[in-house]
Scaffold this motif. Structure first.
Motif, mmCIF file in Angstrom:
data_model
loop_
_atom_site.group_PDB
_atom_site.id
_atom_site.type_symbol
_atom_site.label_atom_id
_atom_site.label_comp_id
_atom_site.label_asym_id
_atom_site.label_seq_id
_atom_site.Cartn_x
_atom_site.Cartn_y
_atom_site.Cartn_z
ATOM 1 N N CYS A 161 0.770 -1.083 -0.042
ATOM 2 C CA CYS A 161 -0.053 -0.005 -0.042
ATOM 3 C C CYS A 161 0.941 1.290 0.134
ATOM 4 N N HIS A 162 2.327 1.244 0.594
ATOM 5 C CA HIS A 162 2.989 2.198 0.560
ATOM 6 C C HIS A 162 3.986 2.500 -0.561
ATOM 7 N N ALA A 163 3.938 1.627 -1.731
ATOM 8 C CA ALA A 163 4.737 1.550 -2.745
ATOM 9 C C ALA A 163 4.299 2.623 -3.874
ATOM 10 N N HIS A 164 5.534 3.461 -4.486
ATOM 11 C CA HIS A 164 5.419 4.445 -5.186
ATOM 12 C C HIS A 164 6.604 4.526 -6.275
ATOM 13 N N ASP A 165 6.706 5.216 -7.090
ATOM 14 C CA ASP A 165 7.616 5.001 -8.182
ATOM 15 C C ASP A 165 8.764 5.877 -7.855
ATOM 16 N N LYS A 166 8.689 6.782 -6.860
ATOM 17 C CA LYS A 166 10.136 7.443 -6.456
ATOM 18 C C LYS A 166 11.005 6.943 -5.342
ATOM 19 N N ASP A 167 10.728 5.730 -5.005
ATOM 20 C CA ASP A 167 11.347 4.853 -4.006
ATOM 21 C C ASP A 167 12.115 3.707 -4.633
ATOM 22 N N PRO A 168 13.488 3.793 -4.705
ATOM 23 C CA PRO A 168 14.212 2.579 -5.541
ATOM 24 C C PRO A 168 13.705 1.399 -4.865
ATOM 25 N N TYR A 169 13.365 1.287 -3.622
ATOM 26 C CA TYR A 169 13.088 -0.079 -3.144
ATOM 27 C C TYR A 169 11.876 -0.607 -3.647
ATOM 28 N N TRP A 170 10.866 0.117 -3.735
ATOM 29 C CA TRP A 170 9.587 -0.015 -4.472
ATOM 30 C C TRP A 170 9.629 -0.488 -5.700
ATOM 31 N N ARG A 171 10.602 0.306 -6.651
ATOM 32 C CA ARG A 171 11.121 -0.064 -7.836
ATOM 33 C C ARG A 171 11.563 -1.354 -8.337
ATOM 34 N N ALA A 172 12.473 -1.783 -7.251
ATOM 35 C CA ALA A 172 13.180 -2.978 -7.426
ATOM 36 C C ALA A 172 12.149 -4.193 -6.855
ATOM 37 N N PHE B 40 21.471 -2.009 -7.693
ATOM 38 C CA PHE B 40 21.527 -1.441 -9.177
ATOM 39 C C PHE B 40 20.568 0.083 -9.466
ATOM 40 N N HIS B 41 19.524 -0.144 -8.857
ATOM 41 C CA HIS B 41 18.463 1.055 -8.958
ATOM 42 C C HIS B 41 19.374 2.301 -8.112
ATOM 43 N N ARG B 42 19.886 1.877 -7.041
ATOM 44 C CA ARG B 42 20.671 3.223 -6.418
ATOM 45 C C ARG B 42 21.902 3.632 -7.286
ATOM 46 N N TYR B 43 22.518 2.708 -7.867
ATOM 47 C CA TYR B 43 23.578 2.915 -8.938
ATOM 48 C C TYR B 43 23.185 3.867 -9.898
ATOM 49 N N ARG B 44 22.089 3.370 -10.479
ATOM 50 C CA ARG B 44 21.492 4.369 -11.647
ATOM 51 C C ARG B 44 20.970 5.552 -11.141
ATOM 52 N N ASP B 45 20.168 5.765 -10.126
ATOM 53 C CA ASP B 45 19.702 6.964 -9.449
ATOM 54 C C ASP B 45 20.813 8.010 -9.025
ATOM 55 N N GLY B 46 21.739 7.399 -8.607
ATOM 56 C CA GLY B 46 23.108 8.252 -8.177
ATOM 57 C C GLY B 46 22.723 8.952 -6.862
ATOM 58 N N ASP B 47 23.657 9.616 -6.537
ATOM 59 C CA ASP B 47 23.722 10.222 -5.190
ATOM 60 C C ASP B 47 23.985 11.561 -5.194
ATOM 61 N N PRO B 48 23.020 12.556 -4.785
ATOM 62 C CA PRO B 48 23.367 14.058 -4.968
ATOM 63 C C PRO B 48 24.629 14.472 -4.413
ATOM 64 N N GLY B 49 25.517 15.298 -5.177
ATOM 65 C CA GLY B 49 26.788 15.722 -4.809
ATOM 66 C C GLY B 49 26.798 17.429 -4.986
ATOM 67 N N PRO B 50 27.945 17.855 -4.702
ATOM 68 C CA PRO B 50 27.850 19.359 -4.822
ATOM 69 C C PRO B 50 27.871 19.831 -6.186
ATOM 70 N N ASN B 51 27.330 21.024 -6.294
ATOM 71 C CA ASN B 51 26.892 21.702 -7.571
ATOM 72 C C ASN B 51 26.026 21.133 -8.302
ATOM 73 N N GLY B 52 24.894 20.371 -7.824
ATOM 74 C CA GLY B 52 24.002 19.565 -8.445
ATOM 75 C C GLY B 52 24.606 18.488 -9.287
ATOM 76 N N VAL B 53 25.603 17.997 -9.186
ATOM 77 C CA VAL B 53 26.457 16.680 -9.762
ATOM 78 C C VAL B 53 25.655 15.622 -9.061
ATOM 79 N N ILE B 54 25.275 14.655 -9.794
ATOM 80 C CA ILE B 54 24.711 13.390 -9.395
ATOM 81 C C ILE B 54 25.863 12.115 -9.629
ATOM 82 N N ASN B 55 26.187 11.622 -8.366
ATOM 83 C CA ASN B 55 27.379 10.826 -8.374
ATOM 84 C C ASN B 55 26.881 9.383 -8.543
ATOM 85 N N HIS B 56 27.314 8.480 -9.729
ATOM 86 C CA HIS B 56 26.934 7.221 -9.731
ATOM 87 C C HIS B 56 27.952 6.242 -9.024
ATOM 88 N N SER B 57 27.781 5.845 -7.852
ATOM 89 C CA SER B 57 28.740 4.912 -7.028
ATOM 90 C C SER B 57 28.586 3.174 -7.471
#
Length: 854
Positions: free
Chosen positions: A84-95, A135-152
């Motif tokens: 019931c809590h699933a939505h497309d903005k959360d990588p867990y529910w997408r996975a 893999f979803h978190r890898y593709r989504d990336g993590d916000p970094g300085p100056n608006g850059v998205i870091n994909h680790s």
């Protein structure tokens, strides 16, 4: 429907369902619960719904489950697992949506074939979802300085590492192979259907993808392949029936095909197609005819050899089950001959080991049989182990590599094992008797003679002699079995493989048996290895006394050895208070290459010649104390011949007439003035002491033209030899040196070690020289813009000046001076880093740490 970003899995078309939106739409259309306008949705991290909940748990007739893609009213996990809590903005529910919608993930045929219980299935599903989420978190990336998205890719490697730890736990745990295979299936599926490659729409400047992603993905796949092989090989037909193995092979082939697409084109390429070793393990189980034939020693077709990963896994299983005979056959078939010998020992076939090594000499080289020796010893076959190690260490089976470094490297593992083993057979009483200082015991001498006789007999045909058990000590012998064993090792080494004598002797000494080390030296003979003689006299004589080597030395003449070894003998004799013999050996060493004894008093000491280090002062003193002035004078003259210098000149004072001393002094002065082969520090010191200050300075200046570093060193060593009293009381030498020293200080820090010494004698003059440069650069900083070069130069001068203050014992004065400088230049913000680096409490740096000369 949604694919979820996977990199290669199949998907089927579904009915239209709105799973995301922009703008407004009619709630009469089917829509995901998160977009319902009748029952507003609240984003939450909850993973379970509440029975009486009134928020996300509510739904309208057209609400669909985001995870299951079915009406909310029909979803089995609406409350139980929080759909019931699933939505497309959360990588867990997408996975989780990806897992649920892809048949090969959520409905693995392998889990059914293995007959996994609910707990095992849930664990497999959990690791699959964790992998997808990574893999979803890898593709989504993590916000970094100056608006850059870091994909680790670390998200993926962390999950894979955790899964492998769980796999290892299950392999040896009570849940057995089924749970292990289930977890492997879950995590491998998640890895195989995903891609390590950056997203096509995410390759602009706003997205930063980490490097080495392919290598990390490949490493994960390779490691999973190894765990699959290990898990499959560890299973039996009782826990995993044949039909399950067939389904597993089919499943792995499908995953292999997906993985092969991902590693294709990567650099470096994988050595084999992903998961093919695991497929081979499924298709060739323990009951496969080829495997059975290999284990029984009946297979001769080398084309049937298995992959290295599979070999290691099978041998591991066979070892744990103590199936030594089958392990032996399997190892032999796959070329692991040395390992097969250890299995042969465990199978009780001790007598077959030595003949096999004698027939296949390649087994002996490089320490391959050291584990076999250890295995034989643990099985109560120490005699066989010693004979095997003796052959491998001292046998003549590698004539093609000669007697050089390669041979020593190949044989030393056996020598080390032998030494450690035989010394361990000596009890405390044996060691005490063998290592006593002074007269050698009759038991040791007897054992040494018998061992040498045995070694010379055995070495004529080592393989034939070592097939038989080692002979016991002769009847009525006075020594122990352990003593005889050590002596035989030393004698056989010296007789059969002299090149190993020095390493063997050093190992014996290091393991506490100095007597055994002396035996190697004595059996080999003094004339064979001068390095061995030198080492023995320096290391063994202090432990055992000179008596051990006295008889051997009496048969040796000094001229049979090079000068270095003669001096080693002389030092040992002097340490044993054999003064007369020590002087004889030292004199002989010094006479090599020098004028004869009767010619030396009339030799032209002022002429150029080849020099070498020569310090026989202690021998001269011993000769004087013994009343042998003639020998002391001869040694002093020889010392002056080989290494002329002021100290060596004055060592002659009192031994010779004033006229002879005056002549030698004139000759030394002539050498200092004219012979460029003499050390510059010696020339500088002699000329300075003779009052020829400008000539002394010229020696260093001319040296600096060709070799500045040598001149800097000569200055420091020369000043130290003159001493602070001479330097401060003889104004002329510093007056001559100072203009040149000023130039050196300004040119670079290579001269700083000499100036630090000088600061201890004349602090104010030396400090003023450095302060002058600091003041120049301070004024430059005040009047100009401080660029990087200026900043570096200022910092360098501050460091050098601080060292001088510290060398002069004025660290507190430096702190006050530094504080004044910081206040004066406080407006120069570019120097703030310099003040921070060099502030109070920082350690003075040496010239070498700054990368300068010196």
């Amino acid at each position: 429907g949604m694919n979820g970003g996977m990199g290669g899995a199949e998907s089927e078309e579904d009915d239209l369902v709105v799973v995301s939106q922009s703008g407004t739409f009619s709630s009469d259309l089917p829509h995901a619960r998160a977009h319902c306008s009748k029952a507003p949705f609240q984003v939450t991290k909850d993973r379970v719904g509440q029975e009486e909940g009134g928020n996300n748990e509510l739904y309208c007739p057209n609400c669909f489950c985001y995870v299951c893609d079915m009406r909310a009213s029909e979803c089995q996990g609406w409350l139980r697992v929080g759909h019931c809590h699933a939505h497309d903005k959360d990588p867990y529910w997408r996975a989780l949506r990806e897992f649920t919608r892809i048949e090969m993930l959520s409905n693995s045929p392998l889990l059914q074939a293995l007959g996994c219980d609910e707990a095992a299935q849930m664990e497999a599903h959990r690791w699959c979802v964790n992998g997808l989420l990574a893999f979803h978190r890898y593709r989504d990336g993590d916000p970094g300085p100056n608006g850059v998205i870091n994909h680790s890719f670390q998200h993926v490697t962390d999950v894979a590492s955790s899964a492998m730890k769980a796999i290892v736990g299950h392999l040896s745990g009570p849940k057995g192979p089924r749970t292990t295979l289930a977890v492997l299936d879950g995590i491998t599926s998640a890895i195989a259907i995903n891609t390590w490659r950056p997203g096509a729409a995410q390759q602009d400047a706003k997205h930063k993808w980490c490097k080495g992603t392919y290598a990390a993905y490949r490493a994960i796949v390779e490691q999973l392949d190894k765990y699959w092989v290990l898990a499959i090989v560890h299973t039996s037909t009782r826990s995993v029936p044949p039909q399950a193995l067939a389904i597993m092979a089919h499943r792995l082939k499908r995953l292999s095909k997906l993985g092969a697409k991902e590693v294709a084109g990567g650099t470096p390429q994988m050595a084999h197609v992903p998961l093919t070793h695991a497929v081979s393990a499924c298709e060739r189980g323990w009951t496969h005819p080829v495997v059975v034939a290999i284990l029984e020693g009946q297979c001769t077709d080398l084309q049937q050899r298995e992959a290295q990963t599979l070999q290691r896994a099978r041998l591991h299983v066979l070892e744990r089950a103590q199936r030594w005979k089958e392990a032996y056959h399997y190892a032999i078939f796959h070329g692991h001959v040395a390992k097969s010998l250890a299995y042969m020992v465990r199978a009780g076939r001790h007598a077959d080991v030595l003949p096999m090594v004698f027939q296949q000499n390649a087994l002996a080289g490089g320490g391959k049989c050291v584990p076999v020796c250890a295995e034989l010893t643990s099985c109560g076959q120490a005699d066989t182990a010693v004979r095997l190690a003796m052959y491998c260490a001292f046998g003549d089976y590698e004539p093609e590599i000669g007697q050089g470094e390669q041979l020593v490297q190949n044989r030393m593992p056996y020598v080390q094992w032998l030494v450690e083993h035989v010394v361990s057979q000596l009890d405390a009483a044996d060691l005490q008797q063998r290592n006593q200082h002074g007269t050698v015991s009759g038991a040791v001498e007897s054992a040494r003679r018998d061992a040498e006789e045995w070694a010379r007999q055995v070495s004529e045909d080592l393989p034939t002699q070592l097939v038989k058990p080692l002979a016991e000590a002769p009847l009525g012998s006075l020594y122990s079995v352990g003593t005889y064993l050590v002596e035989r090792l030393g004698a056989l080494c010296a007789v059969s493989m002299p090149v190993l004598s020095l390493p063997c002797a050093k190992l014996l000494a290091r393991n506490g048996d100095y007597c055994g080390a002396a035996s190697v030296v004595l059996v080999l003979g003094w004339r064979s290895d001068t390095n061995l003689i030198t080492w023995a006299l320096q290391e063994l004589v202090p432990k055992l006394g000179m008596q051990t080597f006295q008889a051997a030395l009496q048969q040796l003449r000094p001229e049979q050895l090079p000068p270095q070894s003669q001096m080693a003998v002389a030092q040992a004799l002097l340490g044993a208070n054999e003064v007369t013999e020590a002087i004889r050996w030292a004199t002989s060493a010094c006479l090599v290459g020098a004028p004869a004894t009767h010619e030396l008093p009339y030799a032209h000491f002022e002429n150029a010649r080849q020099y070498r280090p020569c310090d026989v002062t202690e021998f001269m003193k011993a000769a004087e104390q013994a009343g042998d002035t003639a020998s002391a004078l001869l040694l002093g003259e020889l010392q002056m011949w080989w290494e002329p210098g002021w100290d060596h000149l004055h060592a002659l004072n009192g031994l010779c007439s004033p006229q002879k001393f005056g002549l030698r002094r004139q000759q030394l002065q002539s050498l200092a003035l004219n012979d460029t082969r003499c050390k510059p520090e010696m020339r500088f010191e002699v000329l300075a002491r003779e009052g020829l200050h400008s000539q002394a300075t010229s020696i260093l200046v001319s040296t600096a033209r060709d070799n500045p570093q040598l001149a800097h060193t000569a200055l420091k060593v020369g000043l130290e030899a003159l001493g602070s009293q001479f330097v401060t009381q003889n104004k002329g030498i510093m007056d001559a040196l100072w203009p040149w020293v000023e130039q050196l200080v300004a040119a670079g820090e290579g001269v700083d070690p000499a100036m630090e010494w000088l600061a201890g004698c004349m602090a104010s003059k030396v400090i003023a020289l450095y302060e002058r440069q600091v003041e120049i650069w301070k004024q430059h900083c005040q009047s100009s813009v401080v660029n990087a070069a200026t900043k570096a130069t200022m910092r360098q001068w501050l460091i050098r000046t601080r060292r001088i203050y510290h060398a002069a014992g004025q660290a507190d004065v430096w702190e006050r001076r530094f504080s004044e400088l910081t206040q004066t230049l406080r407006r120069k913000s570019s120097l703030s880093a310099v003040w921070a680096d060099l502030g109070p409490g920082s350690v003075p740096e040496t010239p070498n740490s700054q990368g300068g000369q010196g």
